[in-house]
Design a protein around this motif. Structure first.
Motif, PDB file in Angstrom:
ATOM      1  N   UNK A  91      71.466  35.472  65.418  1.00 43.76           N
ATOM      2  CA  UNK A  91      70.304  34.806  66.014  1.00 43.76           C
ATOM      3  C   UNK A  91      69.623  33.859  65.026  1.00 43.76           C
ATOM      4  N   UNK A  92      70.242  33.654  63.854  1.00 41.81           N
ATOM      5  CA  UNK A  92      69.728  32.765  62.809  1.00 41.81           C
ATOM      6  C   UNK A  92      68.379  33.234  62.266  1.00 41.81           C
ATOM      7  N   UNK A  93      68.191  34.552  62.213  1.00 43.10           N
ATOM      8  CA  UNK A  93      66.967  35.119  61.665  1.00 43.10           C
ATOM      9  C   UNK A  93      67.225  35.875  60.363  1.00 43.10           C
ATOM     10  N   UNK A  94      68.453  35.773  59.850  1.00 43.32           N
ATOM     11  CA  UNK A  94      68.801  36.385  58.566  1.00 43.32           C
ATOM     12  C   UNK A  94      69.761  35.439  57.865  1.00 43.32           C
ATOM     13  N   UNK A  95      69.332  34.889  56.720  1.00 40.95           N
ATOM     14  CA  UNK A  95      70.088  33.854  56.025  1.00 40.95           C
ATOM     15  C   UNK A  95      70.380  34.273  54.588  1.00 40.95           C
ATOM     16  N   UNK A  96      71.044  33.381  53.854  1.00 40.10           N
ATOM     17  CA  UNK A  96      71.331  33.642  52.452  1.00 40.10           C
ATOM     18  C   UNK A  96      70.072  33.820  51.627  1.00 40.10           C
ATOM     19  N   UNK A  97      69.013  33.130  52.005  1.00 44.53           N
ATOM     20  CA  UNK A  97      67.738  33.294  51.294  1.00 44.53           C
ATOM     21  C   UNK A  97      67.265  34.740  51.367  1.00 44.53           C
ATOM     22  N   UNK A  98      67.295  35.309  52.561  1.00 41.41           N
ATOM     23  CA  UNK A  98      66.824  36.680  52.745  1.00 41.41           C
ATOM     24  C   UNK A  98      67.713  37.677  52.005  1.00 41.41           C
ATOM     25  N   UNK A  99      69.026  37.450  52.060  1.00 39.24           N
ATOM     26  CA  UNK A  99      69.948  38.342  51.350  1.00 39.24           C
ATOM     27  C   UNK A  99      69.728  38.254  49.841  1.00 39.24           C
ATOM     28  N   UNK A 100      69.514  37.040  49.333  1.00 37.48           N
ATOM     29  CA  UNK A 100      69.279  36.868  47.903  1.00 37.48           C
ATOM     30  C   UNK A 100      67.997  37.524  47.439  1.00 37.48           C
ATOM     31  N   UNK A 101      66.955  37.420  48.247  1.00 35.92           N
ATOM     32  CA  UNK A 101      65.686  38.058  47.892  1.00 35.92           C
ATOM     33  C   UNK A 101      65.852  39.573  47.841  1.00 35.92           C
ATOM     34  N   UNK A 102      66.562  40.125  48.812  1.00 36.42           N
ATOM     35  CA  UNK A 102      66.802  41.566  48.815  1.00 36.42           C
ATOM     36  C   UNK A 102      67.602  41.989  47.587  1.00 36.42           C
ATOM     37  N   UNK A 103      68.624  41.214  47.247  1.00 38.52           N
ATOM     38  CA  UNK A 103      69.455  41.543  46.090  1.00 38.52           C
ATOM     39  C   UNK A 103      68.639  41.521  44.801  1.00 38.52           C
ATOM     40  N   UNK A 104      67.722  40.580  44.686  1.00 35.23           N
ATOM     41  CA  UNK A 104      66.919  40.482  43.465  1.00 35.23           C
ATOM     42  C   UNK A 104      65.977  41.669  43.299  1.00 35.23           C
ATOM     43  N   UNK A 105      65.634  42.327  44.398  1.00 39.54           N
ATOM     44  CA  UNK A 105      64.721  43.474  44.351  1.00 39.54           C
ATOM     45  C   UNK A 105      65.458  44.808  44.277  1.00 39.54           C
ATOM     46  N   UNK A 106      66.778  44.774  44.369  1.00 43.45           N
ATOM     47  CA  UNK A 106      67.561  46.010  44.379  1.00 43.45           C
ATOM     48  C   UNK A 106      67.375  46.877  43.128  1.00 43.45           C
ATOM     49  N   UNK A 107      67.248  46.302  41.915  1.00 45.77           N
ATOM     50  CA  UNK A 107      67.049  47.171  40.744  1.00 45.77           C
ATOM     51  C   UNK A 107      65.801  48.046  40.838  1.00 45.77           C
ATOM     52  N   UNK A 108      64.750  47.534  41.443  1.00 49.66           N
ATOM     53  CA  UNK A 108      63.521  48.316  41.577  1.00 49.66           C
ATOM     54  C   UNK A 108      63.701  49.424  42.617  1.00 49.66           C
ATOM     55  N   UNK A 109      64.507  49.142  43.626  1.00 47.95           N
ATOM     56  CA  UNK A 109      64.839  50.171  44.605  1.00 47.95           C
ATOM     57  C   UNK A 109      65.633  51.298  43.948  1.00 47.95           C
ATOM     58  N   UNK A 110      66.599  50.944  43.113  1.00 47.18           N
ATOM     59  CA  UNK A 110      67.404  51.955  42.429  1.00 47.18           C
ATOM     60  C   UNK A 110      66.550  52.801  41.489  1.00 47.18           C
ATOM     61  N   UNK A 111      65.590  52.173  40.838  1.00 49.11           N
ATOM     62  CA  UNK A 111      64.701  52.921  39.947  1.00 49.11           C
ATOM     63  C   UNK A 111      63.870  53.926  40.736  1.00 49.11           C
ATOM     64  N   UNK A 112      63.351  53.519  41.879  1.00 51.96           N
ATOM     65  CA  UNK A 112      62.580  54.431  42.712  1.00 51.96           C
ATOM     66  C   UNK A 112      63.424  55.573  43.240  1.00 51.96           C
ATOM     67  N   UNK A 113      64.662  55.269  43.600  1.00 54.63           N
ATOM     68  CA  UNK A 113      65.558  56.316  44.089  1.00 54.63           C
ATOM     69  C   UNK A 113      65.857  57.331  42.992  1.00 54.63           C
ATOM     70  N   UNK A 114      66.026  56.853  41.765  1.00 57.13           N
ATOM     71  CA  UNK A 114      66.286  57.757  40.646  1.00 57.13           C
ATOM     72  C   UNK A 114      65.110  58.707  40.425  1.00 57.13           C
ATOM     73  N   UNK A 115      63.904  58.192  40.549  1.00 58.78           N
ATOM     74  CA  UNK A 115      62.721  59.045  40.411  1.00 58.78           C
ATOM     75  C   UNK A 115      62.679  60.088  41.522  1.00 58.78           C
ATOM     76  N   UNK A 116      63.047  59.685  42.728  1.00 57.56           N
ATOM     77  CA  UNK A 116      63.007  60.614  43.864  1.00 57.56           C
ATOM     78  C   UNK A 116      63.986  61.768  43.695  1.00 57.56           C
ATOM     79  N   UNK A 117      65.076  61.539  42.969  1.00 63.67           N
ATOM     80  CA  UNK A 117      66.059  62.605  42.766  1.00 63.67           C
ATOM     81  C   UNK A 117      65.452  63.785  42.021  1.00 63.67           C
ATOM     82  N   UNK A 118      64.491  63.507  41.169  1.00 63.54           N
ATOM     83  CA  UNK A 118      63.821  64.580  40.438  1.00 63.54           C
ATOM     84  C   UNK A 118      62.732  65.242  41.276  1.00 63.54           C
TER      85      UNK A 118
END
Length: 247
Positions: free
Chosen positions: A187-214
């Protein structure tokens, strides 16, 4: 508030990263909470995060949550929920193309708040195939339109053991997010810009997930259910905020 396709400056990016980190901790502990925590903030301050980037990040952490406790996945429940979610996603794409999504968002948010209230009052929702499928339909509509798709399924599965709840819900949300993102892209509502922004924030998501494991092993089942219901209520309120703030 930034425009929907404007790349954030350093301070806005740092704020986004903090939101993603906190939401990832909530998701990793309770099995839900990522989009419920992040979507209201995104609606008010970071519109470029919703729905595509949040669906991407939420799908990724849902997969991590499911794999961490993969032996506890209830595959029949996953199949019923996904069948419903596929239908709900198609309904959402049609509604987004034809109608203003505000009314549906408000309707489903009110339904979730009512379900939370009934759960707190002591009413039990048994996870029958029909109810899980129906929850999947609602999840597909809400998730595709607002990026908050967990509450309907979480309400139905709330009495499951915490590992089963987290793993099953995680797998449903992961697979459901793939379908939702594919439909948004068509539907042209998800583009490379959106995917790139999500990818750039992935390290912070992984850090939060690591904290949740404890943290996840420190909460008893009753506390996990309480966290889940609070998260569902917050998600519903977030959808209401998004509906009235943005439109």
């Amino acid at each position: 508030m930034l425009s929907s396709l404007e790349f954030p400056d350093l301070w806005h990016y740092a704020a986004m990263a903090a939101v993603v980190f906190g939401a990832a901790v909530a998701q990793g502990v309770g099995g839900v909470g990522f989009a419920m925590f992040a979507a209201p903030v995104a609606a008010m301050f970071f519109p470029q995060l919703a729905p595509g980037p949040l669906l991407t990040l939420g799908g990724f952490i849902s997969l991590l949550t499911a794999l961490r406790e993969r032996a506890a996945i209830d595959w029949p429940a996953v199949s019923y929920a996904l069948a419903g979610r596929a239908v709900g996603t198609l309904i959402a794409i049609y509604a987004m193309a034809r109608f203003a999504p505000q009314a549906l968002g408000v309707l489903f948010a009110c339904m979730i708040l009512a379900a939370v209230a009934l759960s707190v009052a002591g009413l039990k929702f048994s996870a029958t195939p029909g109810r899980v499928s129906g929850a999947g339909v609602a999840s597909g509509i809400m998730g595709t339109m607002t990026s908050v798709g967990a509450p309907p399924i979480a309400i139905v599965l709330q009495h499951a053991a915490p590992p089963r709840l987290r793993a099953t819900l995680g797998m449903v949300l992961f697979l459901g997010s793939i379908f939702s993102l594919a439909m948004l892209a068509l539907a042209d509502r998800y583009t490379g810009y959106h995917a790139g922004l999500a990818l750039s924030l992935a390290p912070f998501l992984l850090a939060g997930f690591a904290v949740s494991s404890r943290l996840r092993t420190l909460l008893p089942p009753r506390a996990v259910r309480g966290v889940l219901l609070v998260a569902c209520a917050m998600g519903a309120v977030g959808v209401l905020v998004k509906s009235f703030w943005v439109h």
